[in-house]
Write a protein that holds these residues in place. Structure first.
Motif, PDB file in Angstrom:
ATOM      1  N   ALA A 176       0.831  -1.207   0.000  1.00 33.09           N
ATOM      2  CA  ALA A 176       0.000   0.000   0.000  1.00 33.09           C
ATOM      3  C   ALA A 176       0.865   1.256   0.000  1.00 33.09           C
ATOM      4  CB  ALA A 176      -0.932  -0.012   1.215  1.00 33.09           C
ATOM      5  N   GLU A 177       1.898   1.268   0.817  1.00 30.94           N
ATOM      6  CA  GLU A 177       2.791   2.425   0.866  1.00 30.94           C
ATOM      7  C   GLU A 177       3.514   2.595  -0.462  1.00 30.94           C
ATOM      8  OE1 GLU A 177       4.650   5.797   2.391  1.00 30.94           O
ATOM      9  OE2 GLU A 177       2.908   4.645   3.070  1.00 30.94           O
ATOM     10  N   TYR A 178       3.927   1.477  -1.063  1.00 28.88           N
ATOM     11  CA  TYR A 178       4.605   1.534  -2.357  1.00 28.88           C
ATOM     12  C   TYR A 178       3.681   2.100  -3.438  1.00 28.88           C
ATOM     13  CZ  TYR A 178       6.446  -0.197  -6.789  1.00 28.88           C
ATOM     14  OH  TYR A 178       6.883  -0.295  -8.081  1.00 28.88           O
ATOM     15  N   ALA A 179       2.427   1.636  -3.440  1.00 26.29           N
ATOM     16  CA  ALA A 179       1.461   2.136  -4.424  1.00 26.29           C
ATOM     17  C   ALA A 179       1.235   3.631  -4.254  1.00 26.29           C
ATOM     18  CB  ALA A 179       0.133   1.376  -4.279  1.00 26.29           C
ATOM     19  N   LYS A 180       1.115   4.075  -3.010  1.00 25.00           N
ATOM     20  CA  LYS A 180       0.918   5.501  -2.747  1.00 25.00           C
ATOM     21  C   LYS A 180       2.106   6.309  -3.247  1.00 25.00           C
ATOM     22  CE  LYS A 180      -0.102   8.768   0.988  1.00 25.00           C
ATOM     23  NZ  LYS A 180       1.029   9.682   0.693  1.00 25.00           N
ATOM     24  N   ASN A 181       3.320   5.806  -3.040  1.00 26.05           N
ATOM     25  CA  ASN A 181       4.511   6.513  -3.510  1.00 26.05           C
ATOM     26  C   ASN A 181       4.535   6.629  -5.027  1.00 26.05           C
ATOM     27  OD1 ASN A 181       5.415   6.855  -0.917  1.00 26.05           O
ATOM     28  ND2 ASN A 181       6.792   5.087  -0.942  1.00 26.05           N
ATOM     29  N   LEU A 182       4.134   5.550  -5.728  1.00 26.40           N
ATOM     30  CA  LEU A 182       4.084   5.599  -7.185  1.00 26.40           C
ATOM     31  C   LEU A 182       3.099   6.657  -7.661  1.00 26.40           C
ATOM     32  CD1 LEU A 182       4.129   1.848  -8.297  1.00 26.40           C
ATOM     33  CD2 LEU A 182       5.947   3.524  -8.564  1.00 26.40           C
ATOM     34  N   ARG A 183       1.913   6.666  -7.047  1.00 33.76           N
ATOM     35  CA  ARG A 183       0.893   7.641  -7.433  1.00 33.76           C
ATOM     36  C   ARG A 183       1.365   9.064  -7.142  1.00 33.76           C
ATOM     37  NH1 ARG A 183      -3.194   6.978  -3.490  1.00 33.76           N
ATOM     38  NH2 ARG A 183      -2.029   8.594  -2.395  1.00 33.76           N
ATOM     39  N   ASP A 184       1.872   9.304  -5.937  1.00 32.34           N
ATOM     40  CA  ASP A 184       2.309  10.646  -5.568  1.00 32.34           C
ATOM     41  C   ASP A 184       3.462  11.123  -6.436  1.00 32.34           C
ATOM     42  OD1 ASP A 184       0.400  10.637  -3.604  1.00 32.34           O
ATOM     43  OD2 ASP A 184       1.797  10.222  -1.958  1.00 32.34           O
ATOM     44  N   ALA A 185       4.386  10.202  -6.769  1.00 28.96           N
ATOM     45  CA  ALA A 185       5.526  10.587  -7.588  1.00 28.96           C
ATOM     46  C   ALA A 185       5.090  11.004  -8.985  1.00 28.96           C
ATOM     47  CB  ALA A 185       6.519   9.435  -7.677  1.00 28.96           C
ATOM     48  N   THR A 186       4.105  10.298  -9.555  1.00 23.18           N
ATOM     49  CA  THR A 186       3.605  10.661 -10.881  1.00 23.18           C
ATOM     50  C   THR A 186       2.915  12.010 -10.843  1.00 23.18           C
ATOM     51  OG1 THR A 186       3.279   8.323 -11.375  1.00 23.18           O
ATOM     52  CG2 THR A 186       2.192   9.899 -12.815  1.00 23.18           C
ATOM     53  N   ILE A 187       2.106  12.237  -9.813  1.00 27.79           N
ATOM     54  CA  ILE A 187       1.431  13.529  -9.678  1.00 27.79           C
ATOM     55  C   ILE A 187       2.451  14.653  -9.604  1.00 27.79           C
ATOM     56  CG2 ILE A 187       0.007  14.938  -8.139  1.00 27.79           C
ATOM     57  CD1 ILE A 187      -1.448  12.333  -7.339  1.00 27.79           C
ATOM     58  N   THR A 188       3.498  14.461  -8.805  1.00 25.51           N
ATOM     59  CA  THR A 188       4.527  15.485  -8.656  1.00 25.51           C
ATOM     60  C   THR A 188       5.267  15.725  -9.956  1.00 25.51           C
ATOM     61  OG1 THR A 188       4.821  14.869  -6.347  1.00 25.51           O
ATOM     62  CG2 THR A 188       6.583  16.145  -7.365  1.00 25.51           C
ATOM     63  N   LYS A 189       5.588  14.653 -10.640  1.00 28.52           N
ATOM     64  CA  LYS A 189       6.374  14.758 -11.869  1.00 28.52           C
ATOM     65  C   LYS A 189       5.672  15.583 -12.929  1.00 28.52           C
ATOM     66  CE  LYS A 189       8.750  11.848 -15.268  1.00 28.52           C
ATOM     67  NZ  LYS A 189       9.119  10.473 -15.634  1.00 28.52           N
ATOM     68  N   TYR A 190       4.332  15.469 -13.001  1.00 33.33           N
ATOM     69  CA  TYR A 190       3.601  16.111 -14.080  1.00 33.33           C
ATOM     70  C   TYR A 190       2.752  17.287 -13.618  1.00 33.33           C
ATOM     71  CZ  TYR A 190       5.054  12.368 -17.139  1.00 33.33           C
ATOM     72  OH  TYR A 190       5.808  11.514 -17.902  1.00 33.33           O
ATOM     73  N   SER A 191       2.986  17.801 -12.422  1.00 35.28           N
ATOM     74  CA  SER A 191       2.118  18.846 -11.892  1.00 35.28           C
ATOM     75  C   SER A 191       2.618  20.259 -12.161  1.00 35.28           C
ATOM     76  CB  SER A 191       1.948  18.656 -10.383  1.00 35.28           C
ATOM     77  OG  SER A 191       3.198  18.828  -9.724  1.00 35.28           O
ATOM     78  N   SER A 192       3.837  20.424 -12.660  1.00 35.65           N
ATOM     79  CA  SER A 192       4.382  21.765 -12.849  1.00 35.65           C
ATOM     80  C   SER A 192       3.921  22.375 -14.161  1.00 35.65           C
ATOM     81  CB  SER A 192       5.909  21.717 -12.832  1.00 35.65           C
ATOM     82  OG  SER A 192       6.367  20.971 -13.934  1.00 35.65           O
TER      83      SER A 192
END
Length: 475
Positions: free
Chosen positions: A51-67
């Protein structure tokens, strides 16, 4: 042993087994080089760790493409993502004079190159760091460099030096020299990121290595291509396994069949490697998609799974009986019965490309492992100009041969060949570093229960051996 005797001994050795594997392929010229990739596979995890790993993947993608893509940062700041120890595809390059090899994540979703510096001590220990003082050609550009992540950062300065990859050299490549990171940000042997998107995304403004080569006519063909292997859910997989092939200047015709279907980047927007998803089916049922830019997708080797708009992701799982939205760390993900083989097909205006049920099944959880979480998950869309709504990562790319073309700017896909498919789950040694004109190769290692290897799969290794041998002799 002299070069001549080495060559003769190698040819004799190959002749002994030629009746089994057939004749090896010829070597490639300096304008047609390839390097092997290494895939880090998934370690054992309990339910909470998944669950923590999945959350990190999701959050990392959001961060990568949010700028905002139009924003230029004079300090060299760039948002990039390290996808984790078990999901990266990385290759090797050499930096400096004399050249020193480094393992870097090959990322078509970003445009900046950076490596850890020897000045990055405790937090970067064990990653084979770059020491500018040991390179006679290094130049300090006296500019800051920083990379911000959802749960960490990397920062340092901007430098220039000689960079070599797969036989190609740029004498004054600009890159980040990282001196501090969040603890355990990089895992050995990965030392940095190698951006393969377009210059317009580079926070430093520097032209990426690949684009400089293509724009100066250094390649035989203005393109680069990937074939990624699959070790997902392979109980025999080790920490490091052969990951496939990355080529610059040509496509490896032994790794795909039929023709490559190219689709231009929409409106010539050379930033991300964008494609418009024109149709998608799940279990044979069409998913309603918006038109135009709302269905643009970034084709991203640096992202592990597939991310998309919440409404579209919900529509996908609505076609899967028994699916349920995740909560907590699993927010944005969906679960479904593991005994359901989910088939997703995507088109970009040409053929339909299928994602295998094994790739769609991200992981199984629960005491009886009868509940799976899917590899498609939802992320919010920021509405920023040029920001893609979809991120198609390795879950999709493992199922196709992917080609990224400089002129005209476009992305192409082709069906994987039998040779490429036989590499999935094929045990093997780790590719050696690529230095200058020496192409990387790998050799197959015996195990207690070795998998079946066909003659064509072994022929790939023989071909790689010959390519390395001849480039070594030429050097």
């Amino acid at each position: 042993m002299t070069l001549l005797s080495l060559a003769i001994s190698s040819i004799i050795l190959l002749a002994i087994i030629s009746d089994v594997v057939g004749a090896p392929q010829g070597y490639t010229s300096s304008a047609r080089q390839f390097i092997s990739l290494t895939r880090k596979t998934q370690p054992s995890r309990n339910i909470s760790e998944w669950a923590e790993y999945a959350k990190n993947l999701r959050d990392a993608t959001i961060t990568k493409y949010s700028s905002q893509l139009s924003q230029k940062r004079g300090t060299g700041e760039n948002l990039m993502v390290n996808q984790g120890i078990d999901t990266n595809f990385y290759g090797s390059l050499a930096v400096g004079t004399p050249p020193y090899p480094f393992a870097v994540i090959l990322d078509t979703g970003s445009s900046d190159m950076w490596v850890s510096s020897s000045a990055c001590q405790s937090t970067c220990a064990g990653t084979g760091n770059f020491d500018p003082a040991k390179s006679s050609t290094f130049k300090n550009m006296s500019k800051s460099f920083s990379v911000t992540y959802e749960k960490g950062y990397a920062a340092g300065t901007v430098g220039q030096d000689v960079v070599q990859m797969a036989g190609f050299t740029i004498s004054d490549q600009t890159f980040g020299v990282v001196t501090t990171t969040t603890a355990n940000f990089l895992q050995n042997p990965v030392t940095g990121i190698f951006g393969l998107a377009w210059q317009s995304l580079a926070a430093s403004g520097a032209m990426p290595f690949w684009q400089a080569l293509a724009s100066n006519g250094q390649w035989n063909q203005p393109l680069m291509a990937f074939q990624l292997t699959r070790f997902l859910n392979d109980s025999r997989a080790g920490e490091l396994e052969p990951g496939g092939s990355f080529t610059m200047g040509y496509t490896n015709e032994s790794l795909y069949t039929g023709t490559i279907d190219y689709q231009d980047i929409p409106n010539g927007q050379a930033s991300y490697w964008l494609q418009q998803i024109t149709s998608m089916t799940v279990q044979g049922e069409s998913i309603s998609l918006p038109s135009g830019s709302a269905s643009y997708a970034a084709i991203d080797t640096g992202t592990t799974l597939v991310a998309g708009p919440a409404a579209s992701i919900a529509a996908i799982y609505a076609q899967i009986p028994g699916s349920q939205p995740g909560t907590g760390s699993w927010e944005g993900f969906y679960s479904y019965p593991c005994n359901t083989a989910v088939v997703v097909e995507i088109s970009f205006g040409g053929p339909n490309w299928s994602i295998s049920p094994g790739d769609f099944a991200f992981t199984s959880i629960g005491p009886t492992s009868d509940e799976c979480y899917g590899a498609f998950y939802a992320i919010p869309t920021s509405g920023a100009s040029g920001t893609p709504s979809w991120i198609l990562g390795d879950t999709f790319l493992k199922n196709v041969y992917s080609v990224f073309r400089y002129d005209p700017p476009s992305v192409g896909f082709a069906a994987l060949s039998e040779i490429a498919l036989e590499m999935n789950g094929l045990a093997g040694g780790i590719p050696s570093a690529t230095l200058g004109a020496n192409s990387a190769m790998f050799t197959l290692e015996p195990s207690a229960a070795p998998p079946t290897r066909t003659s064509s799969a072994v022929a790939i290794v023989i071909s790689a051996f010959f390519a390395t041998l001849f480039s070594f002799v030429q050097a």
